[in-house]
Design a protein around this motif. Structure first.
Motif, PDB file in Angstrom:
ATOM      1  N   GLU A   1       3.568   7.408 -46.556  1.00  0.00           N
ATOM      2  CA  GLU A   1       3.763   8.294 -45.338  1.00  0.00           C
ATOM      3  C   GLU A   1       2.506   9.056 -45.333  1.00  0.00           C
ATOM      4  O   GLU A   1       1.754   9.583 -46.047  1.00  0.00           O
ATOM      5  CB  GLU A   1       5.053   8.898 -45.907  1.00  0.00           C
ATOM      6  N   VAL A   2       1.793   9.169 -43.895  1.00  0.00           N
ATOM      7  CA  VAL A   2       0.329   9.770 -43.478  1.00  0.00           C
ATOM      8  C   VAL A   2       0.809  10.563 -42.368  1.00  0.00           C
ATOM      9  O   VAL A   2       1.867  10.456 -41.888  1.00  0.00           O
ATOM     10  CB  VAL A   2      -0.551   8.585 -43.098  1.00  0.00           C
ATOM     11  N   LEU A   3       0.888  11.635 -42.613  1.00  0.00           N
ATOM     12  CA  LEU A   3       0.915  13.341 -42.063  1.00  0.00           C
ATOM     13  C   LEU A   3      -0.363  13.620 -41.342  1.00  0.00           C
ATOM     14  O   LEU A   3      -1.778  13.352 -42.878  1.00  0.00           O
ATOM     15  CB  LEU A   3       1.418  14.005 -42.568  1.00  0.00           C
TER      16      LEU A   3
ATOM     17  N   ASP B   1      -6.435  16.250 -46.371  1.00  0.00           N
ATOM     18  CA  ASP B   1      -7.796  17.403 -46.069  1.00  0.00           C
ATOM     19  C   ASP B   1      -7.638  18.350 -45.916  1.00  0.00           C
ATOM     20  O   ASP B   1      -8.918  19.404 -46.065  1.00  0.00           O
ATOM     21  CB  ASP B   1      -8.371  16.821 -45.105  1.00  0.00           C
ATOM     22  N   ILE B   2      -6.591  18.881 -45.587  1.00  0.00           N
ATOM     23  CA  ILE B   2      -6.589  20.432 -44.861  1.00  0.00           C
ATOM     24  C   ILE B   2      -6.183  21.854 -45.815  1.00  0.00           C
ATOM     25  O   ILE B   2      -5.242  21.568 -47.063  1.00  0.00           O
ATOM     26  CB  ILE B   2      -4.908  20.650 -44.297  1.00  0.00           C
ATOM     27  N   ASP B   3      -7.486  22.313 -45.541  1.00  0.00           N
ATOM     28  CA  ASP B   3      -6.535  23.542 -46.644  1.00  0.00           C
ATOM     29  C   ASP B   3      -5.907  25.425 -46.457  1.00  0.00           C
ATOM     30  O   ASP B   3      -5.772  25.477 -45.262  1.00  0.00           O
ATOM     31  CB  ASP B   3      -8.402  24.480 -47.599  1.00  0.00           C
ATOM     32  N   ALA B   4      -4.936  24.553 -46.762  1.00  0.00           N
ATOM     33  CA  ALA B   4      -3.652  25.835 -46.724  1.00  0.00           C
ATOM     34  C   ALA B   4      -3.769  27.727 -46.681  1.00  0.00           C
ATOM     35  O   ALA B   4      -3.772  27.553 -45.482  1.00  0.00           O
ATOM     36  CB  ALA B   4      -2.228  25.105 -47.131  1.00  0.00           C
ATOM     37  N   THR B   5      -5.066  27.666 -47.488  1.00  0.00           N
ATOM     38  CA  THR B   5      -4.898  29.262 -47.563  1.00  0.00           C
ATOM     39  C   THR B   5      -5.917  29.441 -46.570  1.00  0.00           C
ATOM     40  O   THR B   5      -6.103  30.300 -45.283  1.00  0.00           O
ATOM     41  CB  THR B   5      -5.924  29.583 -48.758  1.00  0.00           C
ATOM     42  N   ARG B   6      -7.269  28.321 -45.947  1.00  0.00           N
ATOM     43  CA  ARG B   6      -7.800  28.656 -44.439  1.00  0.00           C
ATOM     44  C   ARG B   6      -7.213  28.693 -43.086  1.00  0.00           C
ATOM     45  O   ARG B   6      -7.236  28.985 -42.038  1.00  0.00           O
ATOM     46  CB  ARG B   6      -9.017  27.497 -44.559  1.00  0.00           C
ATOM     47  N   ALA B   7      -5.999  28.060 -43.884  1.00  0.00           N
ATOM     48  CA  ALA B   7      -5.297  27.489 -42.480  1.00  0.00           C
ATOM     49  C   ALA B   7      -4.459  28.785 -41.907  1.00  0.00           C
ATOM     50  O   ALA B   7      -3.850  29.123 -40.977  1.00  0.00           O
ATOM     51  CB  ALA B   7      -4.537  26.430 -42.451  1.00  0.00           C
ATOM     52  N   ARG B   8      -3.745  29.244 -43.189  1.00  0.00           N
ATOM     53  CA  ARG B   8      -2.776  30.632 -42.779  1.00  0.00           C
ATOM     54  C   ARG B   8      -4.266  31.938 -42.639  1.00  0.00           C
ATOM     55  O   ARG B   8      -3.784  32.710 -41.253  1.00  0.00           O
ATOM     56  CB  ARG B   8      -3.080  31.035 -44.301  1.00  0.00           C
ATOM     57  N   SER B   9      -4.745  32.061 -43.014  1.00  0.00           N
ATOM     58  CA  SER B   9      -6.618  32.744 -42.787  1.00  0.00           C
ATOM     59  C   SER B   9      -6.701  32.788 -40.573  1.00  0.00           C
ATOM     60  O   SER B   9      -6.431  33.294 -39.869  1.00  0.00           O
ATOM     61  CB  SER B   9      -7.366  32.964 -42.975  1.00  0.00           C
ATOM     62  N   ALA B  10      -6.212  31.809 -40.383  1.00  0.00           N
ATOM     63  CA  ALA B  10      -6.621  30.997 -39.001  1.00  0.00           C
ATOM     64  C   ALA B  10      -5.778  31.845 -38.412  1.00  0.00           C
ATOM     65  O   ALA B  10      -5.837  31.716 -37.148  1.00  0.00           O
ATOM     66  CB  ALA B  10      -7.220  30.196 -39.263  1.00  0.00           C
TER      67      ALA B  10
ATOM     68  N   ARG C   1      -1.037  27.949 -31.717  1.00  0.00           N
ATOM     69  CA  ARG C   1      -0.593  26.400 -32.206  1.00  0.00           C
ATOM     70  C   ARG C   1      -1.034  25.400 -33.249  1.00  0.00           C
ATOM     71  O   ARG C   1      -0.793  25.134 -33.714  1.00  0.00           O
ATOM     72  CB  ARG C   1      -0.416  26.418 -30.739  1.00  0.00           C
ATOM     73  N   ARG C   2      -2.631  25.514 -32.805  1.00  0.00           N
ATOM     74  CA  ARG C   2      -3.535  24.498 -33.877  1.00  0.00           C
ATOM     75  C   ARG C   2      -3.288  25.396 -35.606  1.00  0.00           C
ATOM     76  O   ARG C   2      -2.896  23.938 -36.542  1.00  0.00           O
ATOM     77  CB  ARG C   2      -5.138  25.001 -33.457  1.00  0.00           C
ATOM     78  N   ALA C   3      -3.885  26.505 -35.188  1.00  0.00           N
ATOM     79  CA  ALA C   3      -3.175  27.057 -37.491  1.00  0.00           C
ATOM     80  C   ALA C   3      -1.531  26.777 -37.277  1.00  0.00           C
ATOM     81  O   ALA C   3      -1.727  26.319 -38.691  1.00  0.00           O
ATOM     82  CB  ALA C   3      -3.022  28.812 -36.980  1.00  0.00           C
ATOM     83  N   GLU C   4      -0.627  26.175 -36.981  1.00  0.00           N
ATOM     84  CA  GLU C   4       0.978  26.252 -37.117  1.00  0.00           C
ATOM     85  C   GLU C   4       1.065  24.815 -37.086  1.00  0.00           C
ATOM     86  O   GLU C   4       1.353  23.888 -38.520  1.00  0.00           O
ATOM     87  CB  GLU C   4       1.244  26.895 -35.568  1.00  0.00           C
ATOM     88  N   GLY C   5       0.172  23.906 -36.501  1.00  0.00           N
ATOM     89  CA  GLY C   5       0.238  22.766 -36.457  1.00  0.00           C
ATOM     90  C   GLY C   5      -0.044  21.771 -38.626  1.00  0.00           C
ATOM     91  O   GLY C   5       0.189  21.198 -38.923  1.00  0.00           O
ATOM     92  N   ARG C   6      -1.615  22.957 -38.011  1.00  0.00           N
ATOM     93  CA  ARG C   6      -2.193  22.061 -39.940  1.00  0.00           C
ATOM     94  C   ARG C   6      -1.262  23.022 -41.017  1.00  0.00           C
ATOM     95  O   ARG C   6      -1.463  22.017 -41.991  1.00  0.00           O
ATOM     96  CB  ARG C   6      -3.671  23.141 -39.739  1.00  0.00           C
ATOM     97  N   LEU C   7      -0.763  24.150 -40.748  1.00  0.00           N
ATOM     98  CA  LEU C   7      -0.091  24.615 -41.795  1.00  0.00           C
ATOM     99  C   LEU C   7       1.720  23.491 -41.951  1.00  0.00           C
ATOM    100  O   LEU C   7       1.182  22.824 -43.368  1.00  0.00           O
ATOM    101  CB  LEU C   7       0.583  25.719 -41.416  1.00  0.00           C
ATOM    102  N   ARG C   8       2.378  22.679 -40.922  1.00  0.00           N
ATOM    103  CA  ARG C   8       3.084  22.165 -40.874  1.00  0.00           C
ATOM    104  C   ARG C   8       2.387  20.450 -41.435  1.00  0.00           C
ATOM    105  O   ARG C   8       3.453  19.788 -42.444  1.00  0.00           O
ATOM    106  CB  ARG C   8       3.754  21.944 -39.451  1.00  0.00           C
ATOM    107  N   ALA C   9       1.582  20.449 -41.252  1.00  0.00           N
ATOM    108  CA  ALA C   9       1.022  18.607 -41.443  1.00  0.00           C
ATOM    109  C   ALA C   9       0.728  19.004 -43.437  1.00  0.00           C
ATOM    110  O   ALA C   9       0.765  17.672 -44.368  1.00  0.00           O
ATOM    111  CB  ALA C   9      -0.226  18.366 -40.686  1.00  0.00           C
TER     112      ALA C   9
END
Length: 125
Positions: A60-62, A89-98, A112-120
């Motif tokens: 699976e690719v997310l 490729d997503i850094d969850a720590t950076r996404a949480r800060s964003a 919405r973009r940051a939440e999408g990154r964290l979900r992925a």
């Protein structure tokens, strides 16, 4: 087993390409699942959504998708995104800060973009 050729392309680069048995995406009209033989379709992708690609063979690719379009033709599925990031490729720590920054600034689009990154990435938003 029937399969789809899938391409995920962002403004600046090809993000992923390969064979799949199913693609699940969120459009502005709702979630859609694409299987081999699907009727031709053009849909607008929801900002901050997660794209799921079930590969031939079980992988699976997310990916986090930030705006763009999904096109289904006889040749396969093409995702043309403004921004697309593979979950790996997503850094969850950076996404949480964003996300925290966007909430503090009241920037709904950035939220919405940051939440999408964290979900992925598999992190709760």
């Amino acid at each position: 087993m029937a399969e789809l050729h899938v391409e995920v392309v962002a403004v600046e680069s090809e993000v992923w390409s390969g064979a799949a048995v199913t693609v699940i995406a969120k459009t502005t009209e709702g979630e859609i699942g694409i299987l081999p033989g699907h009727a031709p379709l053009l849909g607008e992708l929801a900002e901050g959504s997660t794209l799921r690609i079930m590969q031939t063979g079980g992988g699976e690719v997310l990916a986090a998708i930030h705006g763009g379009f999904l096109s289904v033709t006889d040749e396969g599925v093409t995702v043309l995104a403004e921004v697309a990031e593979l979950a790996a490729d997503i850094d969850a720590t950076r996404a949480r800060s964003a996300l925290d920054r966007a909430r503090a600034e009241g920037d709904d689009s950035a939220v919405r973009r940051a939440e999408g990154r964290l979900r992925a990435a598999g992190s709760a938003a």
